[in-house]
Design a protein around this motif. Structure first.
Motif, PDB file in Angstrom:
ATOM      1  N   LEU A  14      34.807 -11.562 -14.239  1.00 42.09           N
ATOM      2  CA  LEU A  14      35.625 -12.768 -14.130  1.00 42.09           C
ATOM      3  C   LEU A  14      36.839 -12.511 -13.243  1.00 42.09           C
ATOM      4  O   LEU A  14      37.182 -13.349 -12.390  1.00 42.09           O
ATOM      5  CB  LEU A  14      36.079 -13.227 -15.525  1.00 42.09           C
ATOM      6  N   LEU A  15      37.491 -11.377 -13.427  1.00 46.85           N
ATOM      7  CA  LEU A  15      38.663 -11.062 -12.613  1.00 46.85           C
ATOM      8  C   LEU A  15      38.291 -10.957 -11.138  1.00 46.85           C
ATOM      9  O   LEU A  15      39.024 -11.442 -10.266  1.00 46.85           O
ATOM     10  CB  LEU A  15      39.325  -9.768 -13.092  1.00 46.85           C
ATOM     11  N   LYS A  16      37.156 -10.359 -10.845  1.00 44.42           N
ATOM     12  CA  LYS A  16      36.709 -10.265  -9.450  1.00 44.42           C
ATOM     13  C   LYS A  16      36.520 -11.658  -8.852  1.00 44.42           C
ATOM     14  O   LYS A  16      36.889 -11.927  -7.702  1.00 44.42           O
ATOM     15  CB  LYS A  16      35.403  -9.472  -9.366  1.00 44.42           C
ATOM     16  N   ARG A  26      50.533 -24.107  -7.462  1.00 45.79           N
ATOM     17  CA  ARG A  26      50.235 -25.510  -7.135  1.00 45.79           C
ATOM     18  C   ARG A  26      48.871 -25.683  -6.467  1.00 45.79           C
ATOM     19  O   ARG A  26      48.472 -26.802  -6.174  1.00 45.79           O
ATOM     20  CB  ARG A  26      51.313 -26.159  -6.254  1.00 45.79           C
ATOM     21  N   GLU A  27      48.162 -24.565  -6.231  1.00 42.91           N
ATOM     22  CA  GLU A  27      46.847 -24.647  -5.577  1.00 42.91           C
ATOM     23  C   GLU A  27      45.775 -23.959  -6.425  1.00 42.91           C
ATOM     24  O   GLU A  27      44.892 -23.281  -5.917  1.00 42.91           O
ATOM     25  CB  GLU A  27      46.914 -24.004  -4.186  1.00 42.91           C
ATOM     26  N   GLU A  28      45.847 -24.162  -7.758  1.00 41.09           N
ATOM     27  CA  GLU A  28      44.997 -23.391  -8.672  1.00 41.09           C
ATOM     28  C   GLU A  28      43.754 -24.161  -9.148  1.00 41.09           C
ATOM     29  O   GLU A  28      43.138 -23.784 -10.144  1.00 41.09           O
ATOM     30  CB  GLU A  28      45.793 -22.955  -9.910  1.00 41.09           C
ATOM     31  N   VAL A  29      43.394 -25.226  -8.456  1.00 41.46           N
ATOM     32  CA  VAL A  29      42.269 -26.057  -8.922  1.00 41.46           C
ATOM     33  C   VAL A  29      41.003 -25.229  -9.114  1.00 41.46           C
ATOM     34  O   VAL A  29      40.326 -25.327 -10.142  1.00 41.46           O
ATOM     35  CB  VAL A  29      41.990 -27.212  -7.932  1.00 41.46           C
ATOM     36  N   GLN A  30      40.692 -24.392  -8.139  1.00 43.96           N
ATOM     37  CA  GLN A  30      39.421 -23.657  -8.193  1.00 43.96           C
ATOM     38  C   GLN A  30      39.406 -22.581  -9.274  1.00 43.96           C
ATOM     39  O   GLN A  30      38.382 -22.386  -9.940  1.00 43.96           O
ATOM     40  CB  GLN A  30      39.125 -23.038  -6.821  1.00 43.96           C
ATOM     41  N   THR A  31      40.529 -21.881  -9.469  1.00 50.43           N
ATOM     42  CA  THR A  31      40.532 -20.873 -10.532  1.00 50.43           C
ATOM     43  C   THR A  31      40.510 -21.550 -11.903  1.00 50.43           C
ATOM     44  O   THR A  31      39.916 -21.022 -12.847  1.00 50.43           O
ATOM     45  CB  THR A  31      41.745 -19.923 -10.417  1.00 50.43           C
ATOM     46  N   ILE A  35      37.686 -20.688 -14.804  1.00 49.85           N
ATOM     47  CA  ILE A  35      37.992 -20.360 -16.206  1.00 49.85           C
ATOM     48  C   ILE A  35      37.353 -21.373 -17.146  1.00 49.85           C
ATOM     49  O   ILE A  35      36.782 -21.023 -18.182  1.00 49.85           O
ATOM     50  CB  ILE A  35      39.517 -20.295 -16.413  1.00 49.85           C
ATOM     51  N   ASP A  36      37.428 -22.645 -16.781  1.00 50.27           N
ATOM     52  CA  ASP A  36      36.826 -23.708 -17.582  1.00 50.27           C
ATOM     53  C   ASP A  36      35.324 -23.474 -17.737  1.00 50.27           C
ATOM     54  O   ASP A  36      34.772 -23.549 -18.841  1.00 50.27           O
ATOM     55  CB  ASP A  36      37.104 -25.047 -16.901  1.00 50.27           C
ATOM     56  N   ALA A  37      34.668 -23.160 -16.621  1.00 52.51           N
ATOM     57  CA  ALA A  37      33.219 -22.932 -16.650  1.00 52.51           C
ATOM     58  C   ALA A  37      32.881 -21.671 -17.451  1.00 52.51           C
ATOM     59  O   ALA A  37      31.870 -21.638 -18.174  1.00 52.51           O
ATOM     60  CB  ALA A  37      32.692 -22.809 -15.216  1.00 52.51           C
ATOM     61  N   PHE A  38      33.700 -20.635 -17.330  1.00 56.64           N
ATOM     62  CA  PHE A  38      33.476 -19.377 -18.048  1.00 56.64           C
ATOM     63  C   PHE A  38      33.482 -19.617 -19.555  1.00 56.64           C
ATOM     64  O   PHE A  38      32.623 -19.122 -20.291  1.00 56.64           O
ATOM     65  CB  PHE A  38      34.565 -18.372 -17.654  1.00 56.64           C
ATOM     66  N   LYS A  40      33.142 -22.628 -21.153  1.00 59.53           N
ATOM     67  CA  LYS A  40      32.089 -23.574 -21.537  1.00 59.53           C
ATOM     68  C   LYS A  40      30.719 -22.901 -21.575  1.00 59.53           C
ATOM     69  O   LYS A  40      29.869 -23.245 -22.400  1.00 59.53           O
ATOM     70  CB  LYS A  40      32.077 -24.766 -20.592  1.00 59.53           C
ATOM     71  N   ALA A  41      30.500 -21.936 -20.678  1.00 59.95           N
ATOM     72  CA  ALA A  41      29.224 -21.211 -20.665  1.00 59.95           C
ATOM     73  C   ALA A  41      29.018 -20.412 -21.946  1.00 59.95           C
ATOM     74  O   ALA A  41      27.887 -20.043 -22.283  1.00 59.95           O
ATOM     75  CB  ALA A  41      29.171 -20.274 -19.458  1.00 59.95           C
ATOM     76  N   ARG A  42      30.105 -20.167 -22.649  1.00 59.02           N
ATOM     77  CA  ARG A  42      30.038 -19.435 -23.925  1.00 59.02           C
ATOM     78  C   ARG A  42      30.178 -20.373 -25.120  1.00 59.02           C
ATOM     79  O   ARG A  42      30.481 -19.944 -26.227  1.00 59.02           O
ATOM     80  CB  ARG A  42      31.110 -18.334 -23.930  1.00 59.02           C
ATOM     81  N   GLY A  43      29.957 -21.653 -24.866  1.00 57.86           N
ATOM     82  CA  GLY A  43      29.913 -22.638 -25.934  1.00 57.86           C
ATOM     83  C   GLY A  43      31.259 -23.053 -26.480  1.00 57.86           C
ATOM     84  O   GLY A  43      31.356 -23.550 -27.607  1.00 57.86           O
ATOM     85  N   ILE A  44      32.310 -22.852 -25.696  1.00 53.89           N
ATOM     86  CA  ILE A  44      33.656 -23.157 -26.178  1.00 53.89           C
ATOM     87  C   ILE A  44      34.153 -24.469 -25.574  1.00 53.89           C
ATOM     88  O   ILE A  44      34.252 -24.592 -24.347  1.00 53.89           O
ATOM     89  CB  ILE A  44      34.620 -22.011 -25.824  1.00 53.89           C
ATOM     90  N   PRO A  45      34.462 -25.460 -26.415  1.00 54.34           N
ATOM     91  CA  PRO A  45      35.033 -26.715 -25.901  1.00 54.34           C
ATOM     92  C   PRO A  45      36.418 -26.457 -25.309  1.00 54.34           C
ATOM     93  O   PRO A  45      37.217 -25.720 -25.888  1.00 54.34           O
ATOM     94  CB  PRO A  45      35.124 -27.611 -27.143  1.00 54.34           C
ATOM     95  N   THR A  46      36.695 -27.049 -24.170  1.00 55.35           N
ATOM     96  CA  THR A  46      37.980 -26.819 -23.503  1.00 55.35           C
ATOM     97  C   THR A  46      38.739 -28.127 -23.325  1.00 55.35           C
ATOM     98  O   THR A  46      38.179 -29.216 -23.379  1.00 55.35           O
ATOM     99  CB  THR A  46      37.773 -26.180 -22.124  1.00 55.35           C
ATOM    100  N   ASN A  47      40.027 -27.981 -23.117  1.00 53.58           N
ATOM    101  CA  ASN A  47      40.907 -29.093 -22.765  1.00 53.58           C
ATOM    102  C   ASN A  47      41.514 -28.779 -21.405  1.00 53.58           C
ATOM    103  O   ASN A  47      41.756 -27.614 -21.071  1.00 53.58           O
ATOM    104  CB  ASN A  47      42.026 -29.241 -23.794  1.00 53.58           C
ATOM    105  N   ARG A  48      41.774 -29.830 -20.631  1.00 49.19           N
ATOM    106  CA  ARG A  48      42.342 -29.595 -19.303  1.00 49.19           C
ATOM    107  C   ARG A  48      43.375 -30.661 -18.963  1.00 49.19           C
ATOM    108  O   ARG A  48      43.170 -31.849 -19.210  1.00 49.19           O
ATOM    109  CB  ARG A  48      41.250 -29.598 -18.237  1.00 49.19           C
ATOM    110  N   LYS A  49      44.484 -30.211 -18.399  1.00 47.70           N
ATOM    111  CA  LYS A  49      45.483 -31.096 -17.814  1.00 47.70           C
ATOM    112  C   LYS A  49      45.917 -30.473 -16.510  1.00 47.70           C
ATOM    113  O   LYS A  49      46.414 -29.345 -16.503  1.00 47.70           O
ATOM    114  CB  LYS A  49      46.673 -31.267 -18.759  1.00 47.70           C
TER     115      LYS A  49
END
Length: 354
Positions: A14-16, A26-31, A35-38, A40-49
């Protein structure tokens, strides 16, 4: 959810991936997406703002106290001294190189791994709230501060920053003051005007020499430094105004508001604080999380650098793998073994209390 070796291997990958992905403040959309996908892939519901991602343990119970696990995924821009591609994660001699690897990628992925370890464990004494946040490097308003109202009641926090896994139990706050002294302009050749520079000198001397009555047990006295001064427009005109800037490093002996009020009582210049939101923070040495760290052979100290701790109104402990001295340096790196140790120590730290 997984054993620590699997957590470690996944964390390094993940760090790589995060290093490969540009994530300036201010430009962290992709990271944030990664993290969100990482999670969710492990079955964890996430929140995002915006670019902040947060999640709670599976058996969250509102009747229980909650521990915040927080670190950031934004980075500074690479400096001109880099000899490597800052966005190419490479491992050499046990070091993982790449922008953000040390500050604060190692802490971030170790806290994510720790959250995963405890995620589905029943009957914990505490809830866990994982918050991976943006804009830490610029103390931005769209990072941790923007989601605190939405996280619910928090009882204390662990803030992941490189501390060599030692216990930073206090952190200095920061206020930047813009000061203005007013005089009256006049011709320098005649006895005219009221020189604003001369009026400012007494206030500047006060900032240089004043000692606040209370001192921090950890940091000692508050430090105030006049760092910028501007006055005058031409050699033969007595200046009507003089402006200067003061950097104030506030200790845990005072609140920012108290320090600002004391300053205003002692100086004649106009004083305006750019912000009072970067507060000093501390946690009692007798707090269970600190005692847990001490049992693990960790040592306590006061951190001179600011972090998202300054935005929290709860007791918080700053701790993480990596070395603060490497932060923002050329060819930034973290030892791979530091990540392994970080995950293991975070887990042991919490196992003692949860």
């Amino acid at each position: 959810m997984a054993n620590t070796e699997t957590l470690f291997q996944d964390a390094v990958e993940l760090l790589k991936q995060l290093i490969t992905t540009q994530s300036f403040s201010r430009e962290e959309v992709q990271t944030a997406d990664i993290i969100d996908a990482f999670l969710k892939a492990r079955g964890i519901p996430t929140n995002r703002k915006m670019n902040n991602i947060w999640a709670y343990n599976q058996h969250f119970d509102a009747a229980k106290p909650t521990i915040l696990l927080n670190s950031h995924h934004d980075t500074v821009k690479p400096n001109t001294g880099y000899t490597r591609n800052p966005f190419e994660p490479t491992v050499e001699d046990g070091k993982l190189y790449g922008l953000g690897s040390n500050d604060a990628g190692g802490s971030l992925i170790s806290l994510i791994s720790t959250f995963l370890y405890f995620y589905n464990k029943p009957n914990l004494k505490y809830n866990l709230c994982l918050a991976t946040t943006a804009e830490e490097e610029i103390s931005g308003i769209n990072g941790l501060e923007s989601i605190i109202p939405e996280l619910g009641k928090l009882d204390f926090g662990i803030v992941g920053e490189p501390t060599l896994m030692q216990l930073a139990i206090a952190e200095k706050g920061l206020m930047v003051l813009d000061c203005t002294t007013y005089g009256k302009s006049g011709h320098a050749a005649r006895e005219e005007g009221d020189n604003a520079i001369y009026k400012a000198m007494s206030d500047i001397e006060w900032f240089r020499t004043y000692k606040f009555p209370k001192e921090s047990e950890i940091f000692g006295p508050i430090k105030m430094s006049v760092t910028i001064i501007n006055a005058g427009s031409q050699h033969n005109v007595v200046p009507a105004t003089c402006t200067f800037t003061v950097d104030v490093r506030v200790t845990d002996a005072y609140r920012n508001e108290e320090v600002l009020e004391l300053i205003k009582q002692h100086v004649s210049c106009e004083v305006k604080a750019r912000s009072i939101r970067l507060k000093p923070s501390s946690i009692d040495k007798n707090h269970p999380i600190v005692q847990s760290g001490l049992k693990l052979g960790r040592t306590t100290y006061g951190s001179p650098t600011t972090s998202d701790q300054s935005l929290l109104d709860i007791p918080s402990l700053k701790i993480g793998p990596g070395d603060s001295a490497r932060s923002h340096s050329s060819d930034e790196f973290i030892y791979v073994d530091e990540i392994r140790e970080g995950i293991e120590l975070y887990i042991k730290l919490l196992e003692e209390i949860v």
